[in-house]
Design a protein around this motif. Structure first.
Motif, mmCIF file in Angstrom:
data_model
loop_
_atom_site.group_PDB
_atom_site.id
_atom_site.type_symbol
_atom_site.label_atom_id
_atom_site.label_comp_id
_atom_site.label_asym_id
_atom_site.label_seq_id
_atom_site.Cartn_x
_atom_site.Cartn_y
_atom_site.Cartn_z
ATOM 1 N N HIS A 126 44.918 43.744 47.602
ATOM 2 C CA HIS A 126 43.820 43.672 46.638
ATOM 3 C C HIS A 126 42.573 43.008 47.229
ATOM 4 N N PHE A 127 42.735 42.295 48.364
ATOM 5 C CA PHE A 127 41.569 41.708 49.025
ATOM 6 C C PHE A 127 40.699 42.780 49.677
ATOM 7 N N PHE A 128 41.268 43.958 49.911
ATOM 8 C CA PHE A 128 40.539 45.048 50.570
ATOM 9 C C PHE A 128 40.020 46.075 49.561
ATOM 10 N N GLU A 129 40.090 45.757 48.288
ATOM 11 C CA GLU A 129 39.635 46.669 47.247
ATOM 12 C C GLU A 129 38.285 46.213 46.704
ATOM 13 N N PRO A 130 37.434 47.105 46.187
ATOM 14 C CA PRO A 130 37.655 48.560 46.092
ATOM 15 C C PRO A 130 37.507 49.295 47.422
ATOM 16 N N VAL A 168 35.572 40.837 53.272
ATOM 17 C CA VAL A 168 34.728 39.695 53.631
ATOM 18 C C VAL A 168 34.245 38.988 52.372
ATOM 19 N N ILE A 169 33.742 39.760 51.409
ATOM 20 C CA ILE A 169 33.241 39.191 50.156
ATOM 21 C C ILE A 169 34.367 38.528 49.378
ATOM 22 N N ASN A 170 35.518 39.183 49.328
ATOM 23 C CA ASN A 170 36.659 38.642 48.585
ATOM 24 C C ASN A 170 37.162 37.334 49.184
ATOM 25 N N GLU A 196 34.700 34.618 48.373
ATOM 26 C CA GLU A 196 34.861 34.238 46.967
ATOM 27 C C GLU A 196 36.040 33.286 46.789
ATOM 28 N N GLU A 197 37.151 33.571 47.490
ATOM 29 C CA GLU A 197 38.327 32.703 47.388
ATOM 30 C C GLU A 197 38.053 31.325 47.987
ATOM 31 N N LEU A 198 37.301 31.281 49.081
ATOM 32 C CA LEU A 198 36.956 30.002 49.702
ATOM 33 C C LEU A 198 36.004 29.202 48.825
ATOM 34 N N ALA A 199 35.157 29.913 48.083
ATOM 35 C CA ALA A 199 34.162 29.243 47.239
ATOM 36 C C ALA A 199 34.793 28.612 45.999
ATOM 37 N N LYS A 200 35.901 29.163 45.536
ATOM 38 C CA LYS A 200 36.519 28.677 44.302
ATOM 39 C C LYS A 200 36.866 27.190 44.345
ATOM 40 N N PRO A 201 37.649 26.716 45.331
ATOM 41 C CA PRO A 201 37.968 25.285 45.334
ATOM 42 C C PRO A 201 36.747 24.407 45.575
ATOM 43 N N ILE A 202 35.765 24.924 46.328
ATOM 44 C CA ILE A 202 34.564 24.137 46.617
ATOM 45 C C ILE A 202 33.746 23.928 45.347
ATOM 46 N N THR A 203 33.468 25.020 44.631
ATOM 47 C CA THR A 203 32.672 24.907 43.398
ATOM 48 C C THR A 203 33.425 24.146 42.318
ATOM 49 N N LEU A 204 34.741 24.383 42.237
ATOM 50 C CA LEU A 204 35.564 23.712 41.233
ATOM 51 C C LEU A 204 35.562 22.205 41.439
#
Length: 226
Positions: free
Chosen positions: A142-146, A152-154, A157-165
């Motif tokens: 699912h990281f390679f979708e769509p 790269v974007i996905n 986004e996953e790396l940004a989640k714990p940082i922003t949280l």
């Protein structure tokens, strides 16, 4: 960084060094104190109402009921197995956020190490549950979708989640405590008291936001479909 005076400077922690590692002693002590308070509140709330003030039991029952409703609405029936974690996380954050408003104490959540640790715990659990629910291949797919380049974007986004949280909670709690100290020095009594009341509200709201975002991330892991 606390309100208790004693010459404690903003953003400065009592440090201890062990095995090449540096520990923030005040953060560790306040974290253990927060955990102790949460455990005591939980024990008191589950005993007979005649033993404890009814108000405390009612407050905790209302908080738990509201969280369970949110878990059902946000995470579905599978979310109930994560209810103990979600409820404990919320109680820890509420107590921890408000602890720094007590003279002589600091909030463990005014240290980025605490908030980042909690955020990483949530995000790691997100991926563990995702793999468990969908299988390793399907989950990684699912990281390679769509489209494949979206990996790269996905990942970003996953790396940004714990940082922003973590930074959202850390920044709000630290800023609130700093402002309370500054107001106490510039305009004693009335305004600091009003800000103190507002900070209590902010502490609860920030705990709620962190918990709700965690529930949102975890809910995506519990869905078998993408």
């Amino acid at each position: 960084m606390g309100h208790g005076g004693g010459g404690h400077e903003i953003g400065v922690h009592k440090l201890a060094h062990f095995a090449g590692l540096t520990f923030n002693l005040d953060t560790l002590m306040m974290t253990w104190l927060t955990m102790a308070i949460v455990i005591i509140l939980a024990i008191l709330a589950t005993r007979r109402a005649s033993i404890i003030p009814r108000g405390w039991q009612n407050f905790l029952e209302m908080a738990v009921t509201a969280l369970l409703d949110q878990i059902d609405n946000t995470m579905g029936p599978k979310g109930r197995k994560l209810a103990p974690l979600i409820i404990t996380l919320f109680l820890f954050l509420v107590v921890g956020n408000e602890l720094g408003l007590v003279p002589g104490f600091t909030s463990p959540t005014n240290d980025i190490n605490t908030t980042l640790g909690l955020a990483l715990m949530v995000i790691i659990l997100v991926h563990i549950l995702g793999i468990k629910e969908r299988g390793t291949v399907r989950y990684c797919k699912h990281f390679f979708e769509p489209y494949i380049p979206f990996v790269v974007i996905n990942i970003i986004e996953e790396l940004a989640k714990p940082i922003t949280l973590s930074f959202r909670l850390f920044g709000n709690i630290l800023a609130g405590e700093i402002l309370l100290i500054i107001l106490g020095m510039l305009v004693p009594y009335v305004i600091p008291t009003a800000w103190l009341a507002f900070s209590v509200f902010v502490g609860v709201v920030q705990a709620f936001i962190f918990t709700m975002l965690s529930m949102s991330y975890l809910s995506n892991s519990l869905k078998n479909d993408h």
